[in-house]
Motif scaffolding. Structure first.
Motif, short mmCIF file in Angstrom:
data_model
loop_
_atom_site.label_atom_id
_atom_site.label_comp_id
_atom_site.label_asym_id
_atom_site.label_seq_id
_atom_site.Cartn_x
_atom_site.Cartn_y
_atom_site.Cartn_z
N PRO A 65 -43.96 72.01 -52.70
CA PRO A 65 -44.75 70.84 -52.76
C PRO A 65 -45.89 71.14 -53.32
O PRO A 65 -46.61 72.06 -53.17
CB PRO A 65 -44.42 70.27 -51.55
N PRO A 66 -46.66 70.08 -53.88
CA PRO A 66 -47.87 70.33 -54.44
C PRO A 66 -49.22 70.65 -53.63
O PRO A 66 -50.03 71.38 -53.72
CB PRO A 66 -48.42 68.91 -55.15
N VAL A 67 -48.94 70.04 -52.20
CA VAL A 67 -50.04 70.27 -51.36
C VAL A 67 -50.28 71.62 -50.84
O VAL A 67 -51.24 72.21 -51.12
CB VAL A 67 -49.81 69.27 -50.11
N PRO A 68 -49.20 72.53 -50.40
CA PRO A 68 -49.56 74.05 -49.82
C PRO A 68 -49.51 74.79 -51.15
O PRO A 68 -50.06 76.06 -50.91
CB PRO A 68 -48.27 74.15 -49.17
N ARG A 69 -49.50 74.43 -52.39
CA ARG A 69 -49.26 75.25 -53.62
C ARG A 69 -50.45 76.05 -53.80
O ARG A 69 -50.69 77.04 -54.33
CB ARG A 69 -49.03 74.56 -54.64
N PHE A 70 -51.74 75.44 -53.61
CA PHE A 70 -53.01 76.02 -53.86
C PHE A 70 -52.96 77.55 -53.18
O PHE A 70 -53.59 78.43 -53.71
CB PHE A 70 -54.24 75.16 -53.92
N GLU A 71 -52.86 77.51 -51.96
CA GLU A 71 -53.04 78.66 -51.12
C GLU A 71 -52.08 79.70 -51.61
O GLU A 71 -52.52 80.95 -51.62
CB GLU A 71 -52.96 78.44 -49.58
N TYR A 72 -50.94 79.32 -52.07
CA TYR A 72 -50.02 80.32 -52.34
C TYR A 72 -50.50 80.91 -53.78
O TYR A 72 -50.43 82.06 -54.24
CB TYR A 72 -48.49 79.61 -52.52
N ALA A 73 -51.09 80.19 -54.72
CA ALA A 73 -51.37 80.49 -55.85
C ALA A 73 -52.46 81.28 -56.00
O ALA A 73 -52.71 82.39 -56.55
CB ALA A 73 -51.76 79.15 -56.98
N ALA A 74 -53.51 81.14 -54.87
CA ALA A 74 -54.66 81.77 -54.81
C ALA A 74 -54.36 83.33 -54.39
O ALA A 74 -55.00 84.06 -54.71
CB ALA A 74 -55.84 80.97 -54.00
N LYS A 75 -53.68 83.35 -53.46
CA LYS A 75 -53.11 84.38 -52.85
C LYS A 75 -52.27 85.43 -53.87
O LYS A 75 -52.86 86.55 -54.06
CB LYS A 75 -52.17 84.31 -51.78
N ALA A 76 -51.66 84.86 -54.82
CA ALA A 76 -50.95 85.69 -55.83
C ALA A 76 -52.02 86.07 -56.91
O ALA A 76 -51.96 87.27 -57.25
CB ALA A 76 -49.73 84.85 -56.56
N LEU A 77 -52.88 85.19 -57.34
CA LEU A 77 -54.02 85.51 -58.18
C LEU A 77 -54.95 86.59 -57.58
O LEU A 77 -55.16 87.96 -58.26
CB LEU A 77 -54.73 84.56 -58.55
N ALA A 78 -55.30 86.61 -56.23
CA ALA A 78 -56.07 87.68 -55.66
C ALA A 78 -55.39 88.91 -55.67
O ALA A 78 -56.09 89.99 -55.71
CB ALA A 78 -56.67 87.07 -54.35
N ALA A 79 -54.08 88.93 -55.60
CA ALA A 79 -53.30 90.17 -55.51
C ALA A 79 -52.95 90.77 -56.96
O ALA A 79 -52.22 91.60 -57.15
CB ALA A 79 -52.19 89.77 -54.73
N GLY A 80 -53.76 90.00 -57.97
CA GLY A 80 -53.31 90.54 -59.23
C GLY A 80 -52.12 90.04 -59.91
O GLY A 80 -51.72 90.64 -61.06
N ARG A 81 -51.46 88.89 -59.54
CA ARG A 81 -50.23 88.58 -60.14
C ARG A 81 -50.36 87.17 -60.99
O ARG A 81 -51.31 86.54 -60.64
CB ARG A 81 -49.15 88.14 -58.90
N HIS A 82 -49.52 87.52 -62.05
CA HIS A 82 -49.81 86.26 -62.95
C HIS A 82 -48.85 84.92 -61.98
O HIS A 82 -48.02 85.19 -61.37
CB HIS A 82 -48.83 86.49 -64.17
N VAL A 83 -49.24 83.65 -62.48
CA VAL A 83 -48.74 82.52 -61.65
C VAL A 83 -48.26 81.37 -62.56
O VAL A 83 -48.71 80.96 -63.48
CB VAL A 83 -49.79 82.18 -60.66
N MET A 84 -46.97 80.89 -62.10
CA MET A 84 -46.42 79.95 -63.03
C MET A 84 -46.36 78.69 -62.04
O MET A 84 -45.95 78.89 -60.81
CB MET A 84 -45.10 80.48 -63.32
#
Length: 308
Positions: A65-84
């Motif tokens: 769902p959209p509300v928790p998505r930012f934290e997940y996306a930010a962690k993935a980007l910080a770990a050097g992963r591309h995000v969809m």
């Protein structure tokens, strides 16, 4: 390329997993979910655990769902992963802009997907409208929330968008097929007495050519579901039905007719593969801006309580 899928709910099982299984670009190598799993795929109950255990997985697709998505996306980007990102790409415009900034700073790809733009006849409708004189365009997007989101109370919580969860699909098509930019002029949002997000909405837009552009969204539709766009032009009338899967020009069918979401998610994942290979970003937020404008500008009315 290996990819991890986070958020194993209905949309992931119905659309993302089959699209990945059929793709020559992707291998579904891990899932992240507190409850859902996919047979034969390594499962993790936290994103942190997956990122630490699987450095070889380059891409994370988020179906939360959209509300928790930012934290997940930010962690993935910080770990050097591309995000969809499943639609809508976040809970606010500001956090979406921050995710794009993070991706650019790290040289990573990020993709705000709008699956309805990949419906079978959307590209053909865009081409047909490109040289036409628009007189009016009306969207009727009415569906049964109990059928498509059974028991999902989060959709009526702050950030859940309510009727704009499907309505943003219509707006994603609208912003794709119109050759001219529009902006919201007026709106009425209907909030159930016991809910924090609207169950229905009507929108009116300003068009640079003074065409009448409007939307009618409703989450209370029973029986046949309606996802239609009608554009009346000086040169003829275009109708998109079934969420953009079928097209009619002056009443006659045009192009191959499909139903459901056939082809939409495979095309999204094909585009994500191209973005990653080419080091590109696609973070078009125009559908979300219209929703934000509706919450800013819309007149609110209270309607009967809603219960699943």
């Amino acid at each position: 390329m290996q990819i991890a899928l986070a958020g194993i709910g209905k949309i992931a099982i119905d659309q993302h997993v089959p699209a990945l299984s059929a793709s020559e670009d992707w291998e579904l190598a891990a899932t992240v979910s507190r409850s859902g799993t996919v047979d034969g795929v390594d499962a993790f109950d936290s994103l942190d655990a997956m990122l630490e255990a699987c450095p070889e997985i380059r891409v994370v697709s988020l179906c939360l769902p959209p509300v928790p998505r930012f934290e997940y996306a930010a962690k993935a980007l910080a770990a050097g992963r591309h995000v969809m990102l499943e639609k809508p790409p976040g809970a606010t415009l500001s956090e979406c802009a921050e995710l794009e900034r993070m991706a650019r700073a790290r040289g990573l790809s990020i993709y705000a997907t709008w699956h309805s733009r990949e419906a079978q006849q959307v590209a053909a409708a865009k081409a047909w409208l490109a040289d036409k004189t628009l007189k009016s365009l009306h969207i009727t997007w009415r569906e049964d929330v109990r059928r498509w989101h059974p028991g999902q109370d989060w959709i009526f919580e702050p950030g859940g968008l309510g009727v704009f969860d499907p309505g943003i699909n219509a707006l994603s098509i609208l912003t794709e097929i119109l050759p001219d930019a529009i902006h919201l002029r007026e709106a009425v949002l209907s909030f159930p007495d016991n809910r924090q997000a609207p169950i229905a909405a009507t929108l009116g837009f300003r068009h640079p050519g003074n065409a009448a552009v409007s939307c009618d969204f409703d989450f209370r539709q029973e029986g046949e579901q309606t996802w239609e766009i009608e554009a009346i032009c000086a040169e003829g009338t275009l109708r998109l039905t079934h969420g953009g899967a079928q097209m009619f020009v002056d009443g006659a069918p045009a192009g191959e007719a499909l139903t459901g979401l056939a082809g939409e998610y495979p095309r999204l994942y094909a585009k994500m593969a191209q973005l990653v290979r080419n080091g590109r970003i696609d973070m078009d937020l125009s559908p979300m801006r219209h929703v934000a404008d509706a919450f800013l500008l819309g007149r609110r009315e209270t309607v009967a309580p809603f219960h699943f």
